[in-house]
Design a protein around this motif. Structure first.
Motif, PDB file in Angstrom:
ATOM      1  N   LEU A 127       0.879  -1.484  -0.188  1.00 27.07           N
ATOM      2  CA  LEU A 127       0.304  -0.112   0.149  1.00 27.07           C
ATOM      3  C   LEU A 127       0.984   1.187  -0.084  1.00 27.07           C
ATOM      4  CD1 LEU A 127      -3.402  -0.907   2.666  1.00 27.07           C
ATOM      5  CD2 LEU A 127      -3.240  -0.714   0.164  1.00 27.07           C
ATOM      6  N   ARG A 128       1.857   1.072   0.559  1.00 26.55           N
ATOM      7  CA  ARG A 128       3.062   2.625   0.663  1.00 26.55           C
ATOM      8  C   ARG A 128       3.589   2.492  -0.098  1.00 26.55           C
ATOM      9  NH1 ARG A 128       5.836   2.226   6.161  1.00 26.55           N
ATOM     10  NH2 ARG A 128       5.706   0.300   5.585  1.00 26.55           N
ATOM     11  N   ASP A 129       4.013   1.602  -1.194  1.00 28.50           N
ATOM     12  CA  ASP A 129       4.738   1.894  -2.486  1.00 28.50           C
ATOM     13  C   ASP A 129       3.607   2.189  -3.731  1.00 28.50           C
ATOM     14  OD1 ASP A 129       6.522   0.693  -0.707  1.00 28.50           O
ATOM     15  OD2 ASP A 129       7.120  -1.450  -2.245  1.00 28.50           O
ATOM     16  N   ALA A 130       2.437   1.718  -3.410  1.00 26.17           N
ATOM     17  CA  ALA A 130       1.566   1.836  -4.065  1.00 26.17           C
ATOM     18  C   ALA A 130       1.306   3.823  -3.731  1.00 26.17           C
ATOM     19  CB  ALA A 130       0.584   1.455  -4.070  1.00 26.17           C
ATOM     20  N   GLU A 131       1.639   4.039  -3.100  1.00 25.62           N
ATOM     21  CA  GLU A 131       1.577   5.711  -2.318  1.00 25.62           C
ATOM     22  C   GLU A 131      -0.027   5.291  -2.414  1.00 25.62           C
ATOM     23  OE1 GLU A 131       3.654   8.207  -5.391  1.00 25.62           O
ATOM     24  OE2 GLU A 131       5.269   7.894  -4.543  1.00 25.62           O
ATOM     25  N   VAL A 132      -1.080   4.825  -1.999  1.00 22.91           N
ATOM     26  CA  VAL A 132      -2.024   4.829  -1.134  1.00 22.91           C
ATOM     27  C   VAL A 132      -2.764   5.591   0.342  1.00 22.91           C
ATOM     28  CG1 VAL A 132      -3.735   3.000  -0.909  1.00 22.91           C
ATOM     29  CG2 VAL A 132      -2.903   3.146  -3.202  1.00 22.91           C
ATOM     30  N   ILE A 133      -0.941   4.770   0.720  1.00 26.95           N
ATOM     31  CA  ILE A 133      -1.037   5.503   2.685  1.00 26.95           C
ATOM     32  C   ILE A 133       0.518   5.674   3.038  1.00 26.95           C
ATOM     33  CG2 ILE A 133      -3.330   3.891   2.742  1.00 26.95           C
ATOM     34  CD1 ILE A 133      -1.183   1.764   4.603  1.00 26.95           C
ATOM     35  N   ASP A 134       0.167   6.380   3.760  1.00 27.19           N
ATOM     36  CA  ASP A 134       1.452   6.410   4.523  1.00 27.19           C
ATOM     37  C   ASP A 134       2.111   6.447   5.629  1.00 27.19           C
ATOM     38  OD1 ASP A 134       4.565   6.944   4.401  1.00 27.19           O
ATOM     39  OD2 ASP A 134       4.214   9.048   4.047  1.00 27.19           O
ATOM     40  N   VAL A 135       2.455   5.222   6.444  1.00 24.82           N
ATOM     41  CA  VAL A 135       2.243   4.597   7.564  1.00 24.82           C
ATOM     42  C   VAL A 135       3.662   5.405   8.636  1.00 24.82           C
ATOM     43  CG1 VAL A 135       2.095   2.763   9.753  1.00 24.82           C
ATOM     44  CG2 VAL A 135       1.364   2.908   6.333  1.00 24.82           C
ATOM     45  N   TYR A 136       2.908   5.810   9.222  1.00 25.06           N
ATOM     46  CA  TYR A 136       4.300   6.441  10.694  1.00 25.06           C
ATOM     47  C   TYR A 136       4.039   6.620  11.788  1.00 25.06           C
ATOM     48  CZ  TYR A 136       2.339  10.382   9.604  1.00 25.06           C
ATOM     49  OH  TYR A 136       1.136  12.319   9.499  1.00 25.06           O
ATOM     50  N   ARG A 137       4.730   6.094  12.847  1.00 29.13           N
ATOM     51  CA  ARG A 137       4.885   5.675  13.907  1.00 29.13           C
ATOM     52  C   ARG A 137       3.602   6.062  15.008  1.00 29.13           C
ATOM     53  NH1 ARG A 137       8.978   4.616  16.435  1.00 29.13           N
ATOM     54  NH2 ARG A 137       7.821   3.870  18.105  1.00 29.13           N
ATOM     55  N   GLY A 138       2.506   4.747  15.032  1.00 31.50           N
ATOM     56  CA  GLY A 138       0.991   4.808  15.097  1.00 31.50           C
ATOM     57  C   GLY A 138      -0.090   6.395  14.222  1.00 31.50           C
ATOM     58  N   ARG A 139       0.181   6.397  13.146  1.00 29.37           N
ATOM     59  CA  ARG A 139      -0.387   6.590  12.389  1.00 29.37           C
ATOM     60  C   ARG A 139      -0.254   6.592  10.716  1.00 29.37           C
ATOM     61  NH1 ARG A 139      -1.608  12.531  14.965  1.00 29.37           N
ATOM     62  NH2 ARG A 139      -0.206  11.987  17.054  1.00 29.37           N
ATOM     63  N   ILE A 140      -1.599   7.277  10.461  1.00 27.34           N
ATOM     64  CA  ILE A 140      -1.648   6.629   9.362  1.00 27.34           C
ATOM     65  C   ILE A 140      -2.120   8.096   8.232  1.00 27.34           C
ATOM     66  CG2 ILE A 140      -3.069   4.955   7.886  1.00 27.34           C
ATOM     67  CD1 ILE A 140      -2.568   2.528   9.598  1.00 27.34           C
ATOM     68  N   ARG A 141      -1.875   7.993   6.854  1.00 27.96           N
ATOM     69  CA  ARG A 141      -1.920   9.235   6.483  1.00 27.96           C
ATOM     70  C   ARG A 141      -2.781   8.854   5.082  1.00 27.96           C
ATOM     71  NH1 ARG A 141      -0.552  12.966   2.345  1.00 27.96           N
ATOM     72  NH2 ARG A 141       1.887  12.519   2.451  1.00 27.96           N
ATOM     73  N   ILE A 142      -3.908   8.346   4.560  1.00 19.86           N
ATOM     74  CA  ILE A 142      -4.755   8.014   3.616  1.00 19.86           C
ATOM     75  C   ILE A 142      -4.094   9.535   2.183  1.00 19.86           C
ATOM     76  CG2 ILE A 142      -6.205   7.520   2.361  1.00 19.86           C
ATOM     77  CD1 ILE A 142      -7.626   7.314   5.260  1.00 19.86           C
ATOM     78  N   ILE A 143      -3.265   8.735   1.702  1.00 24.41           N
ATOM     79  CA  ILE A 143      -2.764   9.569  -0.076  1.00 24.41           C
ATOM     80  C   ILE A 143      -3.750   9.275  -0.615  1.00 24.41           C
ATOM     81  CG2 ILE A 143      -1.079  10.051  -1.237  1.00 24.41           C
ATOM     82  CD1 ILE A 143       1.101   8.742   0.904  1.00 24.41           C
ATOM     83  N   ASP A 144      -4.363   8.400  -0.982  1.00 21.39           N
ATOM     84  CA  ASP A 144      -5.389   8.573  -2.658  1.00 21.39           C
ATOM     85  C   ASP A 144      -6.733   7.428  -1.695  1.00 21.39           C
ATOM     86  OD1 ASP A 144      -6.775   7.207  -4.502  1.00 21.39           O
ATOM     87  OD2 ASP A 144      -4.942   6.833  -5.368  1.00 21.39           O
TER      88      ASP A 144
END
Lengths: 82, 254
Positions: free
Chosen positions: B206-223
């Protein structure tokens, strides 16, 4: 593609019944190591309280290929530290 | 880390998703928040086999419904966010059939059944809102059942994130495209029936496809639309106004 099974032991035990297909054996080993890395990042405190942790990689016949073991040790000097 | 949202009663925020609550209803709901206890990360709120004497309402932090199997493995059968009840009518049951564990430092209100009953029947709007909340809990369990039974590993993880975004937003835990998800990859595996290795792989996909970004307890939904497409996510089961218009269009007839 060959199927690999990844069994984990942390504070709980997880048996991999389904396995996961990966192109090569070295990719399977790499995947196990990277997962171990993320497990330690995720839960450093839980790790210290329940170590050793491990991921055991088997092939489709159930033969163990690799075992990645995460462990640590404390010395008396750390006894009063939190 | 989530204390900033603990000031207002998250239950009121959640019920306001569908209910038109009066200031008086809101004040009544605040009566539930008297006996507030701090549960440390990893702490048990109530254990399998315990006799429930209080109703538990999560005010801050995340709590998991856990079922431990005899072989030493476990399954997370539900994730409770602020505003969620552990079991609305647990005291009717003689003994707990699962455990409730705090996944991060949590604040939980312990509520006596008599007090809950007083609040529950204080107004028509509150009674209906509680029924909605109970039906919502059941709908979420159905969605999880479908995930574990029929969805691919990638879709399971994506579906859970889609659901958590809707639920987090309702109680003010998501800001824009970013939400707090304090789950380890192992806990994500326990909630989706996948191994840690499988989850690790899916997160990377999911990260490689730039759909989400995961970092320390948080998730950013890119797409967001791509994440929903991967998940096959139809938010109807979350029964709120944000589920969007035209949702019945892609429901097969017959």
């Amino acid at each position: 593609m060959p199927r690999f099974f990844f069994h984990t032991q942390t504070d709980s035990r997880m048996t991999d019944f389904d396995g996961y297909e990966l192109a090569t054996a070295s990719e399977a080993r790499q995947q196990a190591i990277q997962t171990c890395g993320q497990m330690m990042i995720d839960a450093a405190d839980a790790f210290w309280g329940s170590r050793p942790w491990s991921i055991t990689v088997t092939n489709a016949e159930g033969l163990i290929l690799w075992e990645i073991i995460m462990d640590g040790s404390a010395t008396p000097a750390s006894r009063d530290l939190t | 880390m989530m204390d900033e949202s603990a000031s207002a009663n998250p239950l009121t925020a959640k019920l306001r998703t569908i209910a038109d609550l009066s200031p008086r209803d809101s004040a009544t709901l605040d009566r539930l928040v008297q006996d507030v206890r701090d549960i440390p990360s990893g702490g048990t709120i109530i254990d399998e086999g315990d006799r429930p004497t209080r109703i538990h309402l999560v005010l801050a932090g995340w709590v998991a419904r856990m079922k431990y199997l005899s072989g030493g493995s476990r399954q997370i059968t539900g994730l409770l966010l602020p505003g969620d009840f552990c079991n609305l009518h647990a005291t009717i049951l003689d003994e707990m059939d699962h455990s409730m564990t705090a996944l991060v430092d949590a604040k939980v209100a312990f509520v006596a059944q008599d007090l809950l009953d007083d609040v529950l029947f204080s107004s028509r709007a509150v009674t209906r809102a509680f029924w909605w909340s109970t039906l919502l809990d059941e709908a979420i369990v159905r969605a999880w059942l479908v995930s574990v039974g029929r969805r691919s590993g990638l879709a399971r993880v994506a579906h859970l994130f889609c659901e958590l975004q809707v639920r987090s937003t309702r109680v003010g835990l998501a800001t824009g495209d970013t939400m707090v998800v304090p789950l380890t990859q192992e806990q994500l595996g326990d909630a989706t029936g996948l191994t840690s290795v499988h989850v690790n792989r899916m997160l990377r996909t999911l990260r490689d496809a730039e759909v989400i970004d995961v970092y320390r307890g948080r998730i950013r939904i890119i797409d967001s639309s791509e994440l929903r497409r991967i998940a096959g996510f139809d938010p109807t089961y979350l029964h709120g106004p944000e589920t969007g218009a035209g949702k019945s269009q892609h429901r097969p007839r017959g």
